[in-house]
Design an enzyme around this catalytic site. Structure first.
Site, mmCIF file in Angstrom:
data_model
loop_
_atom_site.group_PDB
_atom_site.id
_atom_site.type_symbol
_atom_site.label_atom_id
_atom_site.label_comp_id
_atom_site.label_asym_id
_atom_site.label_seq_id
_atom_site.Cartn_x
_atom_site.Cartn_y
_atom_site.Cartn_z
ATOM 1 N N ASN A 1 29.267 -17.884 -54.264
ATOM 2 C CA ASN A 1 28.009 -17.754 -55.008
ATOM 3 C C ASN A 1 27.138 -16.743 -54.256
ATOM 4 O O ASN A 1 26.542 -17.074 -53.244
ATOM 5 C CB ASN A 1 27.321 -19.128 -55.091
ATOM 6 C CG ASN A 1 25.957 -19.043 -55.752
ATOM 7 O OD1 ASN A 1 25.601 -18.027 -56.357
ATOM 8 N ND2 ASN A 1 25.191 -20.121 -55.658
ATOM 9 N N LYS B 1 24.427 -15.448 -55.192
ATOM 10 C CA LYS B 1 22.979 -15.591 -55.474
ATOM 11 C C LYS B 1 22.382 -14.213 -55.774
ATOM 12 O O LYS B 1 23.062 -13.402 -56.404
ATOM 13 C CB LYS B 1 22.298 -16.312 -54.313
ATOM 14 C CG LYS B 1 23.016 -17.626 -53.976
ATOM 15 C CD LYS B 1 22.257 -18.503 -53.052
ATOM 16 C CE LYS B 1 23.034 -19.790 -52.803
ATOM 17 N NZ LYS B 1 22.345 -20.740 -51.970
ATOM 18 N N HIS C 1 22.526 -25.045 -60.797
ATOM 19 C CA HIS C 1 22.372 -24.905 -59.343
ATOM 20 C C HIS C 1 20.994 -25.430 -58.936
ATOM 21 O O HIS C 1 20.019 -25.264 -59.675
ATOM 22 C CB HIS C 1 22.545 -23.438 -58.932
ATOM 23 C CG HIS C 1 22.646 -23.277 -57.449
ATOM 24 N ND1 HIS C 1 21.543 -23.283 -56.636
ATOM 25 C CD2 HIS C 1 23.720 -23.152 -56.632
ATOM 26 C CE1 HIS C 1 21.937 -23.158 -55.379
ATOM 27 N NE2 HIS C 1 23.255 -23.083 -55.343
ATOM 28 N N GLU D 1 18.866 -24.332 -57.011
ATOM 29 C CA GLU D 1 17.799 -23.314 -56.960
ATOM 30 C C GLU D 1 17.242 -23.054 -58.352
ATOM 31 O O GLU D 1 16.081 -22.684 -58.500
ATOM 32 C CB GLU D 1 18.341 -22.027 -56.301
ATOM 33 C CG GLU D 1 18.491 -22.227 -54.795
ATOM 34 C CD GLU D 1 19.528 -21.329 -54.133
ATOM 35 O OE1 GLU D 1 19.992 -20.369 -54.769
ATOM 36 O OE2 GLU D 1 19.863 -21.614 -52.971
ATOM 37 N N GLU E 1 26.538 -30.425 -54.319
ATOM 38 C CA GLU E 1 25.748 -29.574 -53.431
ATOM 39 C C GLU E 1 24.452 -30.285 -53.052
ATOM 40 O O GLU E 1 23.420 -30.098 -53.712
ATOM 41 C CB GLU E 1 25.406 -28.250 -54.138
ATOM 42 C CG GLU E 1 26.595 -27.368 -54.410
ATOM 43 C CD GLU E 1 26.263 -25.892 -54.239
ATOM 44 O OE1 GLU E 1 27.078 -25.181 -53.651
ATOM 45 O OE2 GLU E 1 25.178 -25.451 -54.666
ATOM 46 N N GLY F 1 21.800 -23.507 -47.800
ATOM 47 C CA GLY F 1 20.987 -22.340 -47.432
ATOM 48 C C GLY F 1 20.522 -22.321 -45.986
ATOM 49 O O GLY F 1 20.871 -23.177 -45.171
ATOM 50 N N SER G 1 26.430 -24.982 -46.998
ATOM 51 C CA SER G 1 26.740 -24.521 -45.642
ATOM 52 C C SER G 1 28.229 -24.590 -45.309
ATOM 53 O O SER G 1 28.606 -24.912 -44.186
ATOM 54 C CB SER G 1 25.931 -25.313 -44.606
ATOM 55 O OG SER G 1 24.551 -25.129 -44.821
#
Ligand code: PGA
Length: 255
Positions: A10, A12, A97, A99, A167, A173, A215
């Site tokens: 991913n 991003k 996701h 985010e 996740e 992150g 991570s």
């Protein structure tokens, strides 16, 4: 036959330029092309999908998107439809996701996106995860709600195209405190599979792949795949580094 492992990068909102994106993808493809037991997916920014199509034509390294809308076309400024993704030969799309949830996406909206994307022929990487892991187990309720709502309208045959990515937000992150423990990930796999089994039956539960993200890198990939018994991984930062990502692909091949 056991399913192949799947490693989904991913990216991003990275990298800054198409040139850099091409360079990174070319290196990833070189490793991915040599592996037989791993499906490699790279979810790049939508703006690069058209140009990167040529770099990722091989079956063993395909492109994914990071989101899509639920309507096929129309007056939805700034959105990208599942059919538009299909027209670029995109095979996978991440939906829900954390985010994007933090930007206001609700479980109801995510459910519509999941249904539309699968109906258009895309495979969906549905992200679920708790904000914090409390001692009383309230986080399990949060996961249950996310899984139940997002899959409520799916047909039994849709689950072959569903990948659930666990996740946990606290493990994602730069600000991540630590990755989850492989044991916790395995327990979550059992929990999610049970929800699917109860709501949609045994086949749907078995068809759905379960992967972990948060991570992950070349140092911990083996423990998640082995002890965590996941079907794959969803790395963010590590997927932008072809050395690390390539090492993760090789680890998955050797499992
Ligand atoms: P990370 O991101 O690997 O950089 O923690 C994972 C993700 O958010 O998908």
């Amino acid at each position: 036959m056991p399913k192949k492992k799947i490693i989904i990068g991913n990216w991003k909102m990275n990298p800054e330029s198409l040139t850099e994106a091409k360079r990174t993808l070319t290196k990833i493809k070189k490793v991915a092309g040599t592996l037989r037991k791993v499906d490699t997916v790279v979810c790049v920014p939508a703006v690069f999908l058209g140009d990167l199509r040529r770099e990722a034509t091989g079956k063993r390294c395909v492109l994914g998107a990071q989101d899509c809308y639920f309507e096929p076309k129309g007056s939805f400024t700034g959105e990208v439809s599942p059919l538009q993704l299909k027209s670029l030969k995109v095979k996978y799309v991440i939906i829900g996701h954390s985010e994007r949830r933090a930007m206001g996406e609700t479980d109801a909206l995510i459910a519509k996106k999941v249904k539309a994307a699968i109906a258009s022929g895309l495979s969906v990487v549905l992200c679920v995860g708790e904000q914090v892991r409390d001692k009383d187990g309230k986080y399990l309720k949060q996961i249950e709600k996310q899984v139940e709502i997002a899959t409520a309208d799916l047909k039994k045959s849709d689950f072959e195209k569903l990948i659930i990515a666990y996740e946990p937000v606290w493990a994602i992150g730069e600000a991540a405190k630590r990755p989850a423990e492989p044991r916790d990930v395995f327990e979550m796999k059992i929990f999610v599979k049970r929800i699917l089994n109860d709501k949609h039956g045994k086949k749907a539960s078995e068809d759905t792949r379960f992967i972990y993200g948060g991570s992950t890198d070349d140092k911990n990939a083996e423990s998640f795949l082995h002890e965590g018994q996941v079907d794959g991984l969803l790395p963010g930062r590590a997927s932008l580094d072809p050395e690390k990502f390539g090492a993760m692909l090789r680890i998955a091949e050797a499992i």
